[in-house]
Design a protein around this motif. Structure first.
Motif, PDB file in Angstrom:
ATOM      1  N   ARG A 159      64.635  63.925  14.238  1.00 42.12           N
ATOM      2  CA  ARG A 159      65.998  64.181  14.695  1.00 42.12           C
ATOM      3  C   ARG A 159      66.927  64.400  13.499  1.00 42.12           C
ATOM      4  O   ARG A 159      66.568  64.105  12.361  1.00 42.12           O
ATOM      5  CB  ARG A 159      66.508  63.020  15.559  1.00 42.12           C
ATOM      6  N   LYS A 160      68.122  64.884  13.767  1.00 44.52           N
ATOM      7  CA  LYS A 160      69.098  65.089  12.699  1.00 44.52           C
ATOM      8  C   LYS A 160      69.545  63.739  12.139  1.00 44.52           C
ATOM      9  O   LYS A 160      69.741  62.786  12.894  1.00 44.52           O
ATOM     10  CB  LYS A 160      70.305  65.853  13.237  1.00 44.52           C
ATOM     11  N   PRO A 161      69.727  63.657  10.821  1.00 41.03           N
ATOM     12  CA  PRO A 161      70.221  62.401  10.237  1.00 41.03           C
ATOM     13  C   PRO A 161      71.608  62.061  10.780  1.00 41.03           C
ATOM     14  O   PRO A 161      72.376  62.950  11.144  1.00 41.03           O
ATOM     15  CB  PRO A 161      70.279  62.717   8.739  1.00 41.03           C
ATOM     16  N   LEU A 162      71.908  60.766  10.827  1.00 36.17           N
ATOM     17  CA  LEU A 162      73.242  60.353  11.249  1.00 36.17           C
ATOM     18  C   LEU A 162      74.277  60.840  10.238  1.00 36.17           C
ATOM     19  O   LEU A 162      73.999  60.953   9.044  1.00 36.17           O
ATOM     20  CB  LEU A 162      73.297  58.829  11.372  1.00 36.17           C
ATOM     21  N   SER A 163      75.458  61.104  10.733  1.00 38.27           N
ATOM     22  CA  SER A 163      76.517  61.658   9.882  1.00 38.27           C
ATOM     23  C   SER A 163      76.972  60.645   8.837  1.00 38.27           C
ATOM     24  O   SER A 163      76.699  59.446   8.944  1.00 38.27           O
ATOM     25  CB  SER A 163      77.708  62.069  10.751  1.00 38.27           C
ATOM     26  N   GLU A 164      77.678  61.148   7.850  1.00 38.96           N
ATOM     27  CA  GLU A 164      78.146  60.293   6.764  1.00 38.96           C
ATOM     28  C   GLU A 164      79.132  59.238   7.229  1.00 38.96           C
ATOM     29  O   GLU A 164      79.333  58.227   6.559  1.00 38.96           O
ATOM     30  CB  GLU A 164      78.788  61.161   5.669  1.00 38.96           C
ATOM     31  N   THR A 165      79.757  59.478   8.385  1.00 40.11           N
ATOM     32  CA  THR A 165      80.723  58.510   8.904  1.00 40.11           C
ATOM     33  C   THR A 165      80.076  57.438   9.773  1.00 40.11           C
ATOM     34  O   THR A 165      80.744  56.483  10.168  1.00 40.11           O
ATOM     35  CB  THR A 165      81.798  59.237   9.729  1.00 40.11           C
ATOM     36  N   ALA A 166      78.801  57.600  10.074  1.00 41.65           N
ATOM     37  CA  ALA A 166      78.109  56.623  10.921  1.00 41.65           C
ATOM     38  C   ALA A 166      77.821  55.352  10.135  1.00 41.65           C
ATOM     39  O   ALA A 166      77.742  55.355   8.901  1.00 41.65           O
ATOM     40  CB  ALA A 166      76.807  57.222  11.438  1.00 41.65           C
ATOM     41  N   ARG A 167      77.662  54.248  10.860  1.00 43.39           N
ATOM     42  CA  ARG A 167      77.393  52.967  10.206  1.00 43.39           C
ATOM     43  C   ARG A 167      76.091  53.024   9.425  1.00 43.39           C
ATOM     44  O   ARG A 167      75.976  52.435   8.354  1.00 43.39           O
ATOM     45  CB  ARG A 167      77.331  51.854  11.268  1.00 43.39           C
ATOM     46  N   ARG A 168      75.099  53.729   9.945  1.00 43.36           N
ATOM     47  CA  ARG A 168      73.821  53.898   9.247  1.00 43.36           C
ATOM     48  C   ARG A 168      73.701  55.343   8.766  1.00 43.36           C
ATOM     49  O   ARG A 168      72.763  56.046   9.127  1.00 43.36           O
ATOM     50  CB  ARG A 168      72.663  53.512  10.154  1.00 43.36           C
ATOM     51  N   ALA A 169      74.644  55.762   7.990  1.00 43.97           N
ATOM     52  CA  ALA A 169      74.692  57.155   7.526  1.00 43.97           C
ATOM     53  C   ALA A 169      73.373  57.571   6.882  1.00 43.97           C
ATOM     54  O   ALA A 169      72.820  56.858   6.053  1.00 43.97           O
ATOM     55  CB  ALA A 169      75.834  57.320   6.531  1.00 43.97           C
ATOM     56  N   GLY A 170      72.888  58.746   7.310  1.00 39.49           N
ATOM     57  CA  GLY A 170      71.657  59.277   6.743  1.00 39.49           C
ATOM     58  C   GLY A 170      70.390  58.838   7.451  1.00 39.49           C
ATOM     59  O   GLY A 170      69.314  59.403   7.221  1.00 39.49           O
ATOM     60  N   TRP A 171      70.518  57.829   8.316  1.00 33.52           N
ATOM     61  CA  TRP A 171      69.318  57.345   9.032  1.00 33.52           C
ATOM     62  C   TRP A 171      68.775  58.460   9.919  1.00 33.52           C
ATOM     63  O   TRP A 171      69.519  59.162  10.598  1.00 33.52           O
ATOM     64  CB  TRP A 171      69.677  56.128   9.874  1.00 33.52           C
ATOM     65  N   THR A 172      67.455  58.625   9.914  1.00 31.27           N
ATOM     66  CA  THR A 172      66.827  59.714  10.660  1.00 31.27           C
ATOM     67  C   THR A 172      65.840  59.162  11.683  1.00 31.27           C
ATOM     68  O   THR A 172      64.857  58.513  11.327  1.00 31.27           O
ATOM     69  CB  THR A 172      66.091  60.680   9.712  1.00 31.27           C
ATOM     70  N   GLY A 173      66.118  59.408  12.939  1.00 31.60           N
ATOM     71  CA  GLY A 173      65.238  58.963  14.007  1.00 31.60           C
ATOM     72  C   GLY A 173      64.240  60.034  14.401  1.00 31.60           C
ATOM     73  O   GLY A 173      64.132  61.078  13.755  1.00 31.60           O
ATOM     74  N   CYS A 174      63.510  59.777  15.473  1.00 28.74           N
ATOM     75  CA  CYS A 174      62.512  60.749  15.917  1.00 28.74           C
ATOM     76  C   CYS A 174      62.335  60.687  17.430  1.00 28.74           C
ATOM     77  O   CYS A 174      62.736  59.725  18.091  1.00 28.74           O
ATOM     78  CB  CYS A 174      61.176  60.499  15.229  1.00 28.74           C
ATOM     79  N   ASN A 175      61.747  61.737  17.962  1.00 25.52           N
ATOM     80  CA  ASN A 175      61.325  61.805  19.359  1.00 25.52           C
ATOM     81  C   ASN A 175      59.819  62.009  19.403  1.00 25.52           C
ATOM     82  O   ASN A 175      59.242  62.622  18.505  1.00 25.52           O
ATOM     83  CB  ASN A 175      62.009  62.956  20.096  1.00 25.52           C
ATOM     84  N   ILE A 176      59.200  61.483  20.455  1.00 26.42           N
ATOM     85  CA  ILE A 176      57.774  61.722  20.688  1.00 26.42           C
ATOM     86  C   ILE A 176      57.666  62.829  21.730  1.00 26.42           C
ATOM     87  O   ILE A 176      58.174  62.690  22.842  1.00 26.42           O
ATOM     88  CB  ILE A 176      57.072  60.450  21.187  1.00 26.42           C
ATOM     89  N   ASP A 177      57.033  63.931  21.370  1.00 26.99           N
ATOM     90  CA  ASP A 177      56.903  65.083  22.264  1.00 26.99           C
ATOM     91  C   ASP A 177      55.549  65.025  22.974  1.00 26.99           C
ATOM     92  O   ASP A 177      54.532  65.471  22.437  1.00 26.99           O
ATOM     93  CB  ASP A 177      57.047  66.380  21.473  1.00 26.99           C
ATOM     94  N   LEU A 178      55.561  64.479  24.184  1.00 27.70           N
ATOM     95  CA  LEU A 178      54.309  64.311  24.925  1.00 27.70           C
ATOM     96  C   LEU A 178      53.750  65.642  25.433  1.00 27.70           C
ATOM     97  O   LEU A 178      52.572  65.709  25.801  1.00 27.70           O
ATOM     98  CB  LEU A 178      54.519  63.363  26.112  1.00 27.70           C
ATOM     99  N   SER A 179      54.569  66.689  25.430  1.00 28.65           N
ATOM    100  CA  SER A 179      54.072  67.993  25.885  1.00 28.65           C
ATOM    101  C   SER A 179      53.020  68.542  24.927  1.00 28.65           C
ATOM    102  O   SER A 179      52.246  69.425  25.291  1.00 28.65           O
ATOM    103  CB  SER A 179      55.226  68.991  26.014  1.00 28.65           C
ATOM    104  N   LYS A 180      52.999  68.034  23.694  1.00 25.35           N
ATOM    105  CA  LYS A 180      52.028  68.484  22.703  1.00 25.35           C
ATOM    106  C   LYS A 180      50.742  67.661  22.715  1.00 25.35           C
ATOM    107  O   LYS A 180      49.838  67.922  21.922  1.00 25.35           O
ATOM    108  CB  LYS A 180      52.658  68.449  21.310  1.00 25.35           C
ATOM    109  N   VAL A 181      50.687  66.663  23.588  1.00 24.91           N
ATOM    110  CA  VAL A 181      49.494  65.814  23.677  1.00 24.91           C
ATOM    111  C   VAL A 181      48.521  66.418  24.684  1.00 24.91           C
ATOM    112  O   VAL A 181      48.908  66.800  25.795  1.00 24.91           O
ATOM    113  CB  VAL A 181      49.875  64.380  24.119  1.00 24.91           C
TER     114      VAL A 181
END
Length: 255
Positions: free
Chosen positions: A126-148
């Motif tokens: 996912r896109k990193p959190l913005s610089e104004t976010a409490r955890r700025a730069g943190w990058t999450g993810c999604n699991i795409d089950l359609s590729k399984v």
């Protein structure tokens, strides 16, 4: 298997996320079994363990649970991208349970994706959190089950229908051979499986698989022997009785 959550177990909790966690984890502990060996019940790890939620005392398989109120989706929100990639490429990655339930707190779907089907390809950054976010730069993810691969989506409960545990165990153990493969070898096998599943007919030909050569070349640009790799994987899948070879370049999917 009782598909109803025990609502009284959530007494004393006020947060919706806490209630969902308590009810779903309690349901798994009370109703589920090990998809590998059939042992019941599963045992829960101590709270906040970073790797898994449950384990089987008999065969030592480990499981992480992800639950959701609402319809089953092919996109599952997860935590930090880098952490997820490290986990699924390690030797201690767990199998994943996915559970969906209705607003009436009844289990609709409960499936397992064995750990051998978790590859970096299905983890979407996912896109990193913005610089104004409490955890700025943190990058999450999604699991795409359609590729399984469909072989990796094993339902214990599907649309409120309870699946015979023997069918679940057979499906779970059919692909455990993938665990002994390198990441590259496993990737090739899973890619060819996905190609096969895109072919609408149960019977197919070598030519049908060769039609995916360009797509595979994009993913493996340094491999100049794509057709050789295709034939190699087909032979392996035949030996594992996932497909059937009928001679003269013709194959059949095995249910």
């Amino acid at each position: 298997m009782d598909l109803n959550f025990k609502k009284e177990l959530a007494n004393g909790y006020s947060s919706n996320s806490q209630i969902a966690r308590v009810l779903s984890e309690s349901w798994v502990k009370l109703n589920s079994y090990c998809p590998s060996c059939g042992e019941k019940p599963l045992n829960d790890f101590e709270n906040n363990r970073p790797v898994a939620d449950f384990y089987c005392k008999k065969c030592s398989e480990e499981f992480e649970l992800k639950s959701k109120n609402g319809k089953f989706s092919t996109t599952i929100t997860d935590g930090a991208y880098d952490t997820m990639i490290q986990r699924i490429t390690s030797d201690t990655n767990p199998n994943f349970f996915f559970l969906t339930y209705s607003k009436e707190l009844v289990v609709d779907n409960f499936l397992i994706i064995p750990k051998q089907f978790f590859t970096p390809d299905i983890i979407i950054k996912r896109k990193p959190l913005s610089e104004t976010a409490r955890r700025a730069g943190w990058t999450g993810c999604n699991i795409d089950l359609s590729k399984v691969s469909e072989l990796g989506k094993i339902f214990l409960v599907e649309k409120t229908k309870i699946i015979n545990p023997e069918i679940v165990q057979t499906a779970f153990n059919k692909t455990t051979f993938l665990r002994n493969k390198s990441l590259d070898s496993k990737g090739w096998i899973l890619d060819i499986l996905n190609c096969i599943e895109k072919i609408p007919n149960r019977d197919f030909t070598l030519k049908d698989i060769y039609n995916f050569e360009k797509d595979l070349k994009v993913k493996y640009p340094n491999n100049n022997f794509i057709k050789d790799k295709i034939r190699q994987q087909l032979q392996l899948l035949r030996d594992r009785e996932i497909i059937e070879f009928n001679g003269r370049g013709t194959y059949k999917k095995i249910d």
